[in-house]
Design a protein around this motif. Structure first.
Motif, short mmCIF file in Angstrom:
data_model
loop_
_atom_site.label_atom_id
_atom_site.label_comp_id
_atom_site.label_asym_id
_atom_site.label_seq_id
_atom_site.Cartn_x
_atom_site.Cartn_y
_atom_site.Cartn_z
N SER A 1 -9.13 9.10 -1.62
CA SER A 1 -7.85 8.85 -0.97
C SER A 1 -8.11 8.52 0.49
N ASP A 2 -7.08 7.99 1.16
CA ASP A 2 -7.19 7.71 2.58
C ASP A 2 -7.43 8.99 3.37
N ASN B 1 2.23 8.74 6.57
CA ASN B 1 1.24 7.66 6.43
C ASN B 1 1.06 6.91 7.74
N TYR B 2 2.16 6.69 8.44
CA TYR B 2 2.08 5.97 9.71
C TYR B 2 1.22 6.73 10.72
N GLN C 1 -0.12 -0.66 2.76
CA GLN C 1 0.61 0.48 2.21
C GLN C 1 2.00 0.02 1.76
N ARG C 2 2.47 0.61 0.67
CA ARG C 2 3.83 0.31 0.18
C ARG C 2 4.80 1.33 0.74
N LEU D 1 3.15 -0.52 8.09
CA LEU D 1 2.54 0.03 6.89
C LEU D 1 2.11 -1.08 5.93
N LEU E 1 -2.48 6.43 9.80
CA LEU E 1 -3.08 5.12 10.06
C LEU E 1 -3.10 4.79 11.54
N GLN F 1 7.92 -0.04 8.46
CA GLN F 1 7.56 -0.65 7.19
C GLN F 1 6.63 -1.85 7.41
N ASP G 1 6.57 7.77 4.60
CA ASP G 1 6.10 6.69 5.47
C ASP G 1 5.68 7.22 6.83
#
Length: 799
Positions: free
Chosen positions: A353-354, A253-254, A242-243, A237, A257, A234, A250
């Motif tokens: 978007s990413d 997303n991790y 990022q939330r 992120l 990134l 977290q 997550d």
């Protein structure tokens, strides 16, 4: 792109301070746009223990806490959190600290009669998450009195700009690789875990669109528990902006990134039948994760099952197949999508978007298996579950680019001498395979480096890592004597017009060459527009057919902010599509006059606005500066539907060659651009100006004043009421071109004494004698010519 120092050190073994890292990033072409230190925002917040929690004597929902900070006497703090209790440890904000969430400075104050010496803080108040139902609860071993920033591991955050040609740096690991190559540490190898696969994948995975999706890998993980992601994840992120949402989301997303590799997780319960990468069917719709519905066409690649579309491939997943807190079985998708297809789809849908940013620039096609393994291991570690065998549908591009490279090219092209051994080391540290056995070398580029096209790109890699500051500044050779002018006649004209416009009190504006489609169509006048396939914004996709729309927008912006009067001009290009499909660019000068021409004053009374004659005056003055034969210009109508038909006109050299249009803008135009009040405008079409004799020499002519004084004569003519004064002036000026040097209207009269349907125009004529003064007979002869020329326009001399 944002990342924390702690995240960078996950992949880079380094002790370099933040300032050195930022300097080196800038030096190797990764621009640091900002550095943020969360510890500064958390100054004044300490780890504290609640000793007692008693009910507030005058408020049912408040408690009076006694808080130990590890030094000095315990503090009394009023708190309304339901979870506040004796024995817990939390975060205390002391007087003088500023709450990050709202900017409020804490101070000692009385709350319902009880003095509070600070505030126990929630997660949301410190911007560490969205939770706000109670105050932060720390572990039992949290050291009392320690700065919370140190306890929480607050790490400086870098905000960097990644150029579009470097998708390999769209993950923290790629940035670490470049820094290691630049000598700022040692790159840690990617730890690819082994996966204990259990049984075949229960879902068929395939790609029916090998062009749009050459490779589609995936597997199912059964029996997961989708709770919250671990704190370390977290924190990383949140450092990226990022939330945190849930563990499964997550994790994907991790990995995106950290390694620049987007992926997606589907809830198996919401899927039906085979999961396929295919072309969309025209008219299909999908509700995306941003809660917007998009209508697709058959040029777009999607991920779908028997029920329909679940994912706009490479851009955004669908709302109805995403993971939730009740998800127990997931399908992992990691694929390679065609960058061009992703870019076109994103632009057509207006969807960013990413994932799209990475896919349309080009992800690493060699990272599919490793990426899937890393995703799987993280999910099993955090969420539990059993992974099935992996399915690999299709194959990603696997042909590496092989280049011949002469290391001597670095000195010739880059301007810096770099030892061949250092060059080979730089390239190898960036992932290139180098065979330096003979010159030229054979260099194989890694698949992730989509930007490498030829030897010049290898020179760029060597020079940026070696150090651009090592490239010496060498002056260009120049010929002896005075340098010849380099400006073209067109550039000289533009410079002269800029100075002339500024001298007349106009302020230069520099606006975008792109317009919203509606604005461009309003001024297109039937000409085909240039519409961009890859605009900077969907609202700015048409190349401007006129300079006036952007000037109107600038005028509106200034008027809305209280400007009383505006005189704006811009010199630029208009863009059209030629008949053969090529670009047709036309040099133009635009002017907008809005608001008050003259403010209210005791001498002139009320404020005066601009009118069509102001626009005409600017047009004539600027055309004269451009060298146009102003005296020969015809004033005609047809300025265009954007102008008021009764208060506008065109200036033409002959009936067809329009040099300028001017006048008051039509009320419908002003309404379309949301501009209040009348606005006068001018457009000079510089491409229509006649070519100057003498090759565009703009030098001033020698000042040679006449030796004799001019002779002034006044004439009053009765003319038809619909005769333009310009036509009469043009006829008078042509009566005797040798001696008549100027003519101007100084009076207009209609009314008593003037026949109906007629008007009286008084003209002042300037006659210039040459070597001797005029005789009375010569003046009379010239006067007769003036009267005769006026008569051909239907004018008669008043008695």
């Amino acid at each position: 792109m944002r990342f924390s120092l702690a995240w960078l050190k996950d992949h880079l073994e380094t002790e370099a301070p933040v300032a050195d890292i930022a300097t080196r990033l800038n030096a190797i072409g990764i621009e640091v746009e900002g550095i943020e230190d969360p510890a500064e925002r958390l100054a004044g917040f300490r780890v504290a223990q609640v000793l007692t929690a008693d009910k507030h004597p005058d408020a049912d929902k408040l408690k009076v806490l006694t808080v130990d900070m590890g030094e000095g006497d315990p503090l009394r703090v009023v708190c309304g959190a339901p979870n506040a209790r004796a024995g817990m440890k939390g975060v205390l904000g002391l007087p003088g600290a500023v709450v990050p969430a709202n900017g409020m400075e804490l101070r000692k104050s009385a709350i319902r009669g009880v003095t509070s010496n600070g505030m126990m803080c929630s997660v949301r108040e410190l911007e560490l998450g969205d939770e706000h139902d109670g105050i932060i609860e720390l572990a039992e071993d949290a050291p009392i009195g320690e700065n919370f920033a140190d306890y929480n591991g607050a790490s400086p955050i870098f905000d960097v700009a990644i150029t579009p040609n470097r998708p390999d740096c769209m993950g923290v690991y790629g940035i670490a690789r470049d820094l290691a190559a630049a000598g700022l540490g040692t790159l840690k190898p990617v730890a690819v875990p082994g996966i204990a696969e259990k049984g075949p994948c229960p879902v068929e995975i395939r790609t029916d669109d090998p062009e749009g999706c050459p490779a589609f890998h995936g597997r199912v993980i059964s029996g997961v528990v989708n709770g919250a992601s671990p704190e370390w994840m977290q924190q990383r992120l949140m450092s990226a902006g990022q939330r945190p949402i849930s563990a499964l989301v997550d994790i994907t997303n991790y990995v995106m990134l950290a390694y620049g590799r987007p992926a997606h997780a589907y809830d198996m319960v919401k899927l039906s039948g085979p999961v396929v990468a295919r072309r969309a069917r025209t008219g299909e719709q999908v509700l995306a994760l941003n809660e917007k519905t998009y209508t697709l066409d058959d040029s777009m690649t999607v991920i779908a099952d028997d029920n329909g579309v679940h994912d706009i491939a490479g851009i955004m997943g669908g709302e109805h197949s995403g993971c939730s807190g009740s998800t127990t079985d997931v399908l992992l998708e990691i694929a390679y999508f065609d960058p061009e297809r992703i870019g076109v789809t994103g632009r057509r849908l207006g969807l960013a978007s990413d994932a799209r940013t990475r896919f349309e620039r080009g992800v690493d096609p060699a990272f599919l298996d490793d990426g899937l393994a890393i995703l799987t291991a993280l999910i099993v570690e955090i969420c539990g579950g059993e992974p099935t065998e992996a399915i690999r549908a299709g194959a990603p591009p696997g042909e590496a680019k092989i280049l011949s490279f002469d290391p001597g090219l670095t000195a010739r092209l880059g301007g810096v001498v770099v030892d061949p051994a250092e060059q080979a080391g730089i390239l190898e540290s960036l992932g290139f395979a180098v065979d330096a056995g003979s010159v030229p070398w054979t260099v194989t580029a890694p698949l992730r480096r989509h930007d490498i096209e030829g030897p010049a790109d290898l020179v760029e890699e060597v020079v940026r890592i070696h150090g651009l500051d090592a490239v010496e500044s060498v002056p260009l050779a120049r010929a002896d004597g005075v340098a010849r002018p380099t400006a073209t006649p067109e550039q000289q004209l533009e410079r002269k017009l800029r100075r002339a416009a500024a001298a007349r009190g106009l302020n230069e504006a520099v606006t975008w060459a792109f317009l919203p489609m509606a604005d461009a169509e309003h001024f297109a006048d039937g000409e085909p527009l240039w519409v961009l396939d890859n605009p900077i914004s969907e609202d700015m996709k048409a190349m401007r057919p006129s300079l006036l729309p952007a000037l109107l927008a600038a005028a509106k912006s200034n008027l809305d902010r209280g400007a009383s009067g505006l005189r704006l001009f811009e010199l630029g290009r208009r863009y059209f599509r030629a008949a053969d499909g090529s670009s047709d660019e036309r040099s133009t000068l635009g002017v907008v006059l809005a608001g008050e021409r003259r403010p209210r004053a005791w001498a002139s009374g009320k404020a005066q606005g601009f009118d069509a004659f102001d626009a005409k005056a600017e047009a004539l003055a600027l055309l004269a500066e451009a060298g146009a034969p102003v005296g020969k210009l015809m004033v005609m109508g047809e300025a265009g539907p954007q102008f008021h038909p009764g208060q506008s006109g065109t200036l033409r050299l002959g009936p067809k060659n329009v040099l300028a249009r001017f006048g008051m803008l039509h009320p419908t135009t002003l309404k379309a651009f949301d501009v209040d009040g009348p606005v006068a405008a001018v457009e000079l079409f510089l491409d229509a100006l006649p070519v100057r004799k003498g090759g565009g020499n703009f030098a001033r002519t020698t000042y040679d004043p006449p030796s004799l004084q001019p002779v002034i004569r006044d004439f009053a003519f009765l003319v038809p009421s619909d005769l333009p004064a310009g036509d009469l002036l043009r006829a008078v000026r042509g009566a005797d071109k040798r001696h008549l040097v100027d003519a101007r209207v100084f009076d207009l009269f209609e009314g008593q004494g003037v026949p109906e349907g007629r008007k009286s125009l008084a003209i002042e004529v300037t006659l210039q004698p040459g070597e001797r003064s005029f005789t009375d007979e010569e003046i009379k002869a010239i006067s007769d010519k003036v009267v005769s020329a006026a008569a051909r326009q239907g004018a008669e001399l008043r008695g």
